[in-house]
Write an enzyme that holds these catalytic residues in place. Structure first.
Site, PDB file in Angstrom:
ATOM      1  N   GLU A 111      -4.541  -7.461  10.452  1.00 27.12           N
ATOM      2  CA  GLU A 111      -5.492  -6.691  11.237  1.00 27.12           C
ATOM      3  C   GLU A 111      -6.804  -7.438  11.434  1.00 27.12           C
ATOM      4  O   GLU A 111      -7.255  -8.161  10.545  1.00 27.12           O
ATOM      5  CB  GLU A 111      -5.821  -5.379  10.514  1.00 27.12           C
ATOM      6  CG  GLU A 111      -4.649  -4.454  10.399  1.00 27.12           C
ATOM      7  CD  GLU A 111      -4.984  -3.204   9.618  1.00 27.12           C
ATOM      8  OE1 GLU A 111      -4.415  -2.153   9.922  1.00 27.12           O
ATOM      9  OE2 GLU A 111      -5.836  -3.273   8.700  1.00 27.12           O
ATOM     10  N   ASP A 141      -2.120   5.250 -15.671  1.00 25.40           N
ATOM     11  CA  ASP A 141      -1.310   4.519 -14.702  1.00 25.40           C
ATOM     12  C   ASP A 141       0.146   4.706 -15.094  1.00 25.40           C
ATOM     13  O   ASP A 141       0.460   4.825 -16.288  1.00 25.40           O
ATOM     14  CB  ASP A 141      -1.655   3.014 -14.711  1.00 25.40           C
ATOM     15  CG  ASP A 141      -1.118   2.294 -13.483  1.00 25.40           C
ATOM     16  OD1 ASP A 141      -1.917   1.953 -12.588  1.00 25.40           O
ATOM     17  OD2 ASP A 141       0.114   2.076 -13.408  1.00 25.40           O
ATOM     18  N   ASP A 147      -4.007   4.582   2.306  1.00 22.24           N
ATOM     19  CA  ASP A 147      -4.807   3.913   3.334  1.00 22.24           C
ATOM     20  C   ASP A 147      -3.970   3.338   4.458  1.00 22.24           C
ATOM     21  O   ASP A 147      -4.402   2.449   5.161  1.00 22.24           O
ATOM     22  CB  ASP A 147      -5.684   2.833   2.718  1.00 22.24           C
ATOM     23  CG  ASP A 147      -4.844   1.770   2.042  1.00 22.24           C
ATOM     24  OD1 ASP A 147      -3.610   1.903   2.027  1.00 22.24           O
ATOM     25  OD2 ASP A 147      -5.428   0.809   1.532  1.00 22.24           O
TER      26      ASP A 147
END
Lengths: 351, 351
Positions: free
Chosen positions: B66, B171, B237
């Site tokens: 991108e 986690d 995201d």
């Protein structure tokens, strides 16, 4: 504990302006133009494969900054280029550029290069590659109208690729013509400065227009252009900037790079949206006709497209191993453990 | 004749990974996070001024490359960033990035910088700057769910900007939590490894979710989230990647950077296109409300926007003069006479 050096993947080869100029002299400018034209022609042949995005432009009252990305599915490339006509008044370049190649598979950059010099080379190589397909066979005389920064590159590419050896030169500023004549001494041209565009095109089989004014100009009018010539119109390359009278376009077979871009930026911005054009890549891969008639006027409405920059970067990349004309830039963070970027930063702390 | 050196305008300052890490240690990571947050907050305040283009993405089956451009009218910037989840299997980074600033007035580049390390810093600075405005006053406990490459940066930014000094860490891979605990020794946190998300959020005023799976995941379910907390959701995201159950979004006041981008990439991709959100810049400049109630759940659906990268590059550029932590790249061709690029190339010919 000594700080480990980044792995080779963390380094991106960078070709500076100085190394680009060394590369030109190492290879020789004429072989390099020929090599670039071959890479560009290869990519025109496989044009359909490419991801073609319009330029991403950021306009301001002083000029424009553009990103030109493309990809062939294996390699991704983009060019950064600005256009600021008023820059020359401040002793700056109107156009500066740099470009990048990356591997599509990983997204890692593999080449960063200056592209101001390289763009001049690829523009000339593209024009000559196109003229090889469209100009009358055995063309030897070119009129060069506009003797600015692009003119010598155009002349040499047309010589090495199309056999042009006589140049008829005209510029509104005689000093520009004198500069071009001076620069082209010793390259085997007969150089003929002319005092009008009309005079310059006498006897020319190829007419190159490459003037720089950002306005609708009429460098050539219809009655000047005789049958059978090839016009290489490369100076009009943004909205509001053209060089040819629309009647010339009507009488010519017009060839373009990428119609959606050329209709905005090229000579054909003067014509209706459905004005017929032929895409040059189709001529090259044999799916469309080029010149079909000795009396036909062929016209390349060249504005410069991202794929040509991609080809040029690909060419430069292929020369790196043999020439070593690059620097390694430490541009990619490369932690031993990708989840431990913070640890990499902390370990770089000076003791 | 000696070859003249390029003028200072021909050089572009380049901040390598090594120099970025030196800059972090020269300034100190906590003051640097604070400085970055100040620059980002300044740019959120004048958000309306910016040219906001969507990302220009080139997708492949392996990932995405991108370009993220923006401009405030005086300075232009862009970031190159890739996202290749499978890279880690090959010992490569999922995300690498670099960025550039240029002067709008001339189009000349003025900074090239690595942005892998810098993006980690700006992402954390953005989260903490937003939390300063939205989290309950006096927050001291943060749950950190996902202990990957971003976790330590988030923790330190939340400490220096919001006063967080107790971290509850979880986690799915205990080794990641152990790494984060190890890296955060000596920064003044009480560090509490937890064995489930449920356990991690006990007593937390701020909940940060930052996991890396590219899939619709449900890190938090509705019944886990109590009244009054601030959720900093930054792991989702891209399209197809979310972390929160949609019921949490329905119960929360959702704050975003740039709605057209967040509706595609953020948690709210799960919601209808008209799902109500507040633009964070309006909270910061006082034209929209932030937290209005102690029992309200505020949720920052952060995906990362070009303006934050611009702010970060601006911050780095402002440190160069004092620190000297950069190299000069010979990236811009600078002929004495702009019309004589060819002459410049010829004069570089080795004798």
């Amino acid at each position: 504990m000594t700080k480990p050096a980044p792995s080779h993947l963390a380094y991106v080869p960078f070709v500076s302006v100085e190394n680009m100029m060394k590369l030109v002299h190492h290879i020789g400018i004429e072989p390099m133009l020929k090599g670039l034209a071959e890479y560009i022609e290869q990519d025109f042949r496989r044009w359909d494969l490419f991801d073609k995005t319009p330029r991403v432009a950021s306009h301001s009252k002083e000029g424009v900054i553009e990103l030109m990305p493309t990809s062939d599915g294996e390699v991704y490339g983009f060019k950064y280029v600005n256009g600021h006509p008023k820059n020359t008044q401040e002793g700056l370049q109107t156009v500066t550029a740099f470009g990048l190649l990356a591997t599509v598979d990983t997204g890692y950059p593999v080449l960063l290069s200056e592209m101001t010099v390289l763009t001049a080379l690829r523009t000339a190589a593209t024009s000559a590659m196109v003229a090889k397909h469209l100009a009358p066979k055995g063309s030897r005389v070119m009129a060069m109208i506009g003797n600015g920064a692009q003119s010598e590159f155009q002349a040499l590419a047309m010589r090495v690729i199309c056999g042009i050896d006589r140049l008829r030169l005209y510029d509104i500023d005689r000093a520009a013509t004198d500069k071009t004549v001076r620069n082209l001494q010793g390259f085997g041209f007969t150089l003929e400065p002319c005092s009008s565009p009309q005079e310059a095109i006498e006897g020319a089989q190829i007419i190159t227009t490459c003037t720089a004014d950002k306005q609708y100009a009429t460098i050539l009018t219809d009655n000047m252009v005789g049958a059978g010539v090839h016009i290489n119109a490369i100076g009009g390359d943004c909205p509001g900037k053209t060089e040819l009278h629309p009647d010339i376009l009507t009488r010519s077979s017009v060839f373009v790079e990428y119609p959606p871009q050329t209709r905005i930026e090229g000579e054909i911005q003067q014509m209706p949206a459905d004005f017929a054009v032929t895409e040059m890549w189709q001529v090259i891969n044999g799916t469309a006709k080029g010149r079909t008639d000795d009396r036909q006027i062929t016209l390349f409405d060249g504005v410069g497209f991202a794929i040509e920059d991609f080809s040029a970067l690909r060419y430069v990349r292929d020369q790196l191993r043999d020439t070593g004309l690059y620097q390694d830039l430490d541009m990619i963070a490369d932690p031993d453990n990708p989840r431990d970027l913070f640890g990499m930063v902390q370990r770089a702390k000076p003791r």
